[in-house]
Design a protein around this motif. Sequence first.
Motif, short mmCIF file in Angstrom:
data_model
loop_
_atom_site.label_atom_id
_atom_site.label_comp_id
_atom_site.label_asym_id
_atom_site.label_seq_id
_atom_site.Cartn_x
_atom_site.Cartn_y
_atom_site.Cartn_z
N HIS A 21 0.98 -1.40 -0.13
CA HIS A 21 -0.01 -0.11 -0.04
C HIS A 21 0.78 1.29 0.03
N LYS A 22 1.94 1.32 0.64
CA LYS A 22 2.85 2.61 0.79
C LYS A 22 4.38 2.03 1.00
N HIS A 23 4.96 3.02 0.66
CA HIS A 23 6.60 2.66 0.50
C HIS A 23 6.97 4.08 1.17
N GLU A 24 7.19 4.22 2.22
CA GLU A 24 7.48 5.25 3.08
C GLU A 24 9.01 5.19 3.56
N GLN A 25 9.79 6.24 3.59
CA GLN A 25 11.21 6.08 4.18
C GLN A 25 11.25 5.73 5.47
N VAL A 26 12.24 5.32 6.12
CA VAL A 26 12.55 5.12 7.50
C VAL A 26 12.69 6.36 8.03
N PRO A 27 11.59 6.62 9.10
CA PRO A 27 11.72 7.92 9.60
C PRO A 27 13.23 8.22 10.18
N GLU A 28 13.19 9.74 10.56
CA GLU A 28 14.51 10.28 10.93
C GLU A 28 14.25 10.84 12.17
N THR A 29 13.31 10.65 12.98
CA THR A 29 12.86 11.14 14.24
C THR A 29 13.71 10.55 15.38
N GLU A 30 13.66 10.68 16.47
CA GLU A 30 14.40 9.99 17.63
C GLU A 30 13.84 8.60 17.86
N SER A 31 12.49 8.57 17.78
CA SER A 31 11.88 7.33 18.26
C SER A 31 10.56 7.02 17.04
N TRP A 32 10.69 5.63 16.50
CA TRP A 32 9.94 5.39 15.33
C TRP A 32 9.76 4.00 15.40
N ILE A 33 8.83 3.69 14.65
CA ILE A 33 8.39 2.01 14.28
C ILE A 33 8.11 1.93 12.85
N TYR A 34 8.98 1.13 12.22
CA TYR A 34 8.69 0.80 10.56
C TYR A 34 8.17 -0.47 10.50
N LEU A 35 6.96 -0.50 9.85
CA LEU A 35 6.22 -1.61 9.70
C LEU A 35 6.32 -2.15 8.22
N VAL A 36 6.87 -3.26 8.32
CA VAL A 36 7.53 -3.86 6.88
C VAL A 36 6.74 -4.99 6.59
N ASN A 37 6.03 -5.17 5.45
CA ASN A 37 5.55 -6.34 5.25
C ASN A 37 6.68 -7.44 4.94
N TYR A 38 6.76 -8.69 5.18
CA TYR A 38 7.69 -9.51 4.68
C TYR A 38 7.88 -9.75 3.13
N MET A 39 6.63 -9.60 2.29
CA MET A 39 6.83 -9.86 0.95
C MET A 39 7.43 -8.60 0.15
N SER A 40 7.19 -7.55 0.78
CA SER A 40 7.42 -6.09 -0.03
C SER A 40 8.85 -5.69 0.67
N GLY A 41 9.45 -6.12 1.77
CA GLY A 41 10.43 -5.32 2.37
C GLY A 41 11.63 -6.51 2.84
N ALA A 42 11.33 -7.54 2.71
CA ALA A 42 12.51 -8.37 3.16
C ALA A 42 13.91 -8.45 2.33
N GLU A 43 13.85 -7.80 1.38
CA GLU A 43 15.01 -7.85 0.55
C GLU A 43 15.41 -6.64 0.01
N GLY A 44 16.58 -6.22 -0.25
CA GLY A 44 16.80 -5.22 -1.25
C GLY A 44 17.08 -3.78 -0.60
N TRP A 45 17.26 -3.58 0.83
CA TRP A 45 17.46 -2.39 1.40
C TRP A 45 18.31 -2.74 2.69
N GLU A 46 18.65 -1.77 3.33
CA GLU A 46 19.35 -1.94 4.66
C GLU A 46 18.98 -0.67 5.50
N CYS A 47 19.02 -0.92 6.75
CA CYS A 47 18.58 0.00 7.85
C CYS A 47 19.98 0.17 8.92
N ILE A 48 20.81 1.11 8.77
CA ILE A 48 21.86 0.98 10.19
C ILE A 48 21.42 2.07 10.88
#
Length: 113
Positions: A56-83
């Motif tokens: 439904h959505k492809h939003e960027q990882v938030p830049e705030t101090e506290s966040w929750i990133y909800l990722v569907n397995y089929m959409s986001g299990a591959e091809g990106w990284e979060c450090i």
Amino acid sequence: MRRVTNSDESRLEAIINIFSKHKRLIIFYSFDYELEILKSLDQVLSGVTIAEWNGHKHEQVPETESWIYLVNYMSGAEGWECIKTNTIVFYSQQYSYRIAEQSMGRIDRLNTP
């Protein structure tokens, strides 16, 4: 039966407990009903930014101090990284070993602080 188990309130309580210790969470889930449950966290946790990566959505990882990133397995299990975090929560089981392994690898980077 999976929906009954995955909808139990104790699962959200566990996420709230994890969030109290780790203010940046990636949460993997499988189904839209789980997404709706997880989106309710913004009512319980004040000041948290919630973003999504799914069909439904492809939003960027938030830049705030506290966040929750909800990722569907089929959409986001591959091809990106979060450090920006070292914490992943698997809200529901993934029955594919490959998808589970790929999901774990989103924060498993040499340059993750």
